[in-house]
Design an enzyme around this catalytic site. Structure first.
Site, mmCIF file in Angstrom:
data_model
loop_
_atom_site.group_PDB
_atom_site.id
_atom_site.type_symbol
_atom_site.label_atom_id
_atom_site.label_comp_id
_atom_site.label_asym_id
_atom_site.label_seq_id
_atom_site.Cartn_x
_atom_site.Cartn_y
_atom_site.Cartn_z
ATOM 1 C CB SER A 126 9.338 -2.347 1.641
ATOM 2 O OG SER A 126 9.379 -1.591 0.403
ATOM 3 C CG ASP A 166 9.434 2.282 -0.679
ATOM 4 O OD1 ASP A 166 10.211 2.980 -0.690
ATOM 5 O OD2 ASP A 166 9.258 1.166 -0.564
ATOM 6 C CG ASP A 213 13.226 -0.169 -1.612
ATOM 7 O OD1 ASP A 213 12.196 0.544 -1.456
ATOM 8 O OD2 ASP A 213 13.750 -1.173 -1.654
ATOM 9 C CG ASP A 243 12.593 0.284 2.073
ATOM 10 O OD1 ASP A 243 11.837 0.739 1.273
ATOM 11 O OD2 ASP A 243 13.542 -0.764 1.771
#
Length: 458
Positions: A100, A241, A245, A243
């Site tokens: 992440s 960010d 999400d 990833d």
């Protein structure tokens, strides 16, 4: 007790906790867990742009194929895209390789079931038990091994899915958009989707090299986006960010708009359009009290859960809500997605901006947040929150804040840190209360050593 899974999958330092050996075992254990029925089972794997993604991806492929699962490889792809494609491609399991918003040195493994939702506690514990067992006897025979292949159409599939979340008659013509992809998983799909919807797109954070993911770019480091929005006089800035999400918005004045404001904007719009399935929004204990008061003024409730978009989603599913999220920018719109999706959240905001035909600054600052202070106390050992002095400091702090404030103390789910958050109408009082609690926690943690750091938000 969990050994591997945290609040959002398995996460840690690459070649520290996250080794090829562990990834191999995760692939085998998850593959065995989801082989239910007499047919060829398939797993889909996406990743972000970290250097260690190659290592982990290959180890997972070896694990899955060794227990007879076929593997579909997506390459760099947002976490929500993996969740969506798991469902649309009729896979038994979805895997996202990402840490992440963490730096490149870390990595992680997130798992999704065939419905596109993150796994529940029972399934994660079942997989953990298998990881630590001897799975050799359950490996597939030579003729039953799985196969692996690349899916070249994944980008186009997700872009089309994202575009279809907007009404067909609505486009982004005339909007100047700066998008910061954090040198991460969304670096291809996010700019392409915005451009195909008609926006004039300027992109930063779209040159990943394996090391620069989240490095001075992205939703956790918004200064680059703020400067670019001001320089180009853009209408809006969108920061994802690593990833993709979560999302952070920057208005045309260079002011940040967090997840609480986004939930407020969308909740108001969906309420007016009759789209809310329940009269309220699900958020976490970290969301600002200002959001709760704002929603109350609209006749809506704010339901709070433990920190983590997974907890938000579980409550949404159990009680029929279709809007929820976190202050950090994980926005879940269950009409479209099964997890947080930074691009989809940004598109829904852009739809409101276009419909109202107002600047982003007027649309997005829908309430004045209360002064909020968050400080972290890092410790090496022990259980500081069980110390009598800490318990008394927390009780005293809550009494001092009273009904006009909140005090939230919680251990991090991903690192040895105690997070102390306070908010209230009196900013000076909030600071004093948080400092007192931090001091008590730090003293209790001196057995292993402790250090404190913090931030405040107006």
């Amino acid at each position: 007790m969990r050994k591997y899974f945290g609040t959002d999958g398995i996460r840690g330092r690459a070649n520290g906790l996250i080794t090829p050996d562990l990834a191999l075992k995760v692939g085998q254990a998850a593959g065995l867990t989801f082989q239910r029925g007499d047919y060829r089972h398939r797993v889909i794997i996406g990743k972000d742009t970290r250097l260690s993604g190659y290592m982990i991806e290959n180890a997972l492929v070896a694990g899955f194929t060794s227990v007879g699962m076929d593997v579909l490889l997506l390459g760099p792809m947002p976490t929500p895209a993996v969740a969506m494609l798991t469902r649309s491609m009729r896979c038994d399991l979805g895997v996202m390789i990402s840490a992440s918003h963490n730096a490149y040195e870390d990595n992680g493994i997130k798992l999704f079931g065939p419905d596109g939702f993150k796994l529940n506690d029972e399934l994660e514990l079942e997989i953990e038990a298998l990881i630590d067992s001897d799975m050799k006897a359950r490996l597939s025979g030579s003729a039953a091994l799985g196969r692996a292949k690349r899916i070249d159409s994944a980008d186009a599939r997700y872009i089309e899915f994202a575009k279809r979340t907007l009404p067909r008659q609505l486009d982004l013509e005339g909007m100047r958009v700066v998008v910061d992809c954090a040198n991460g998983a969304g670096y291809k799909v996010a700019p392409a989707a915005l451009w195909e919807l008609g926006a004039e797109v300027m992109s930063i954070g779209v040159e990943p090299n394996g090391f620069n993911i989240n490095a001075e770019v992205g939703s956790t480091a918004p200064d680059a986006l703020i400067n670019k929005v001001r320089e180009l006089r853009a209408d809006i800035g969108i920061a994802l960010d690593g990833d993709a999400d979560r999302v952070l918005i920057v208005d045309e004045k260079g002011q940040k708009v967090d997840g609480d404001q986004l939930m407020g904007v969308v909740a108001r719009s969906w309420k007016d359009d009759g789209r809310l399935t329940q009269p309220g929004v699900v958020a976490t204990i970290m969301s600002n009290l200002g959001l709760e008061r704002y929603l109350g003024g609209l006749g809506l409730n704010l339901v709070r859960t433990a920190v983590g978009d997974r907890h938000v989603l579980e409550h949404m599913r159990a009680h029929g809500f279709n809007l929820g999220g976190e202050q950090s920018g994980h926005i879940i719109m269950s009409d479209y997605t099964t997890t947080g999706d930074g691009l989809i959240a940004a598109l829904q905001l852009l739809a409101v901006v276009k419909t109202l035909d107002k600047p982003v600054s007027e649309v997005c600052h829908c309430f004045e947040p209360l002064p909020q202070v968050l400080k972290n106390v890092r410790y090496k050992s022990g259980k500081p929150l069980q110390n009598d002095a800490v318990v008394k400091a927390i009780e005293a702090g809550r009494e001092r804040l009273g009904a006009n404030g909140r005090l939230v103390i919680r251990p991090s789910g991903t690192e040895p840190v105690i997070r102390v958050m306070g908010e209230g109408d009196d900013g000076d009082l909030v600071n004093r209360v948080v400092d007192d609690v931090v001091d008590a926690v730090a003293r209790a943690a001196t057995q292993g050593g402790a250090s404190a750091s913090g931030k405040s938000a107006a």
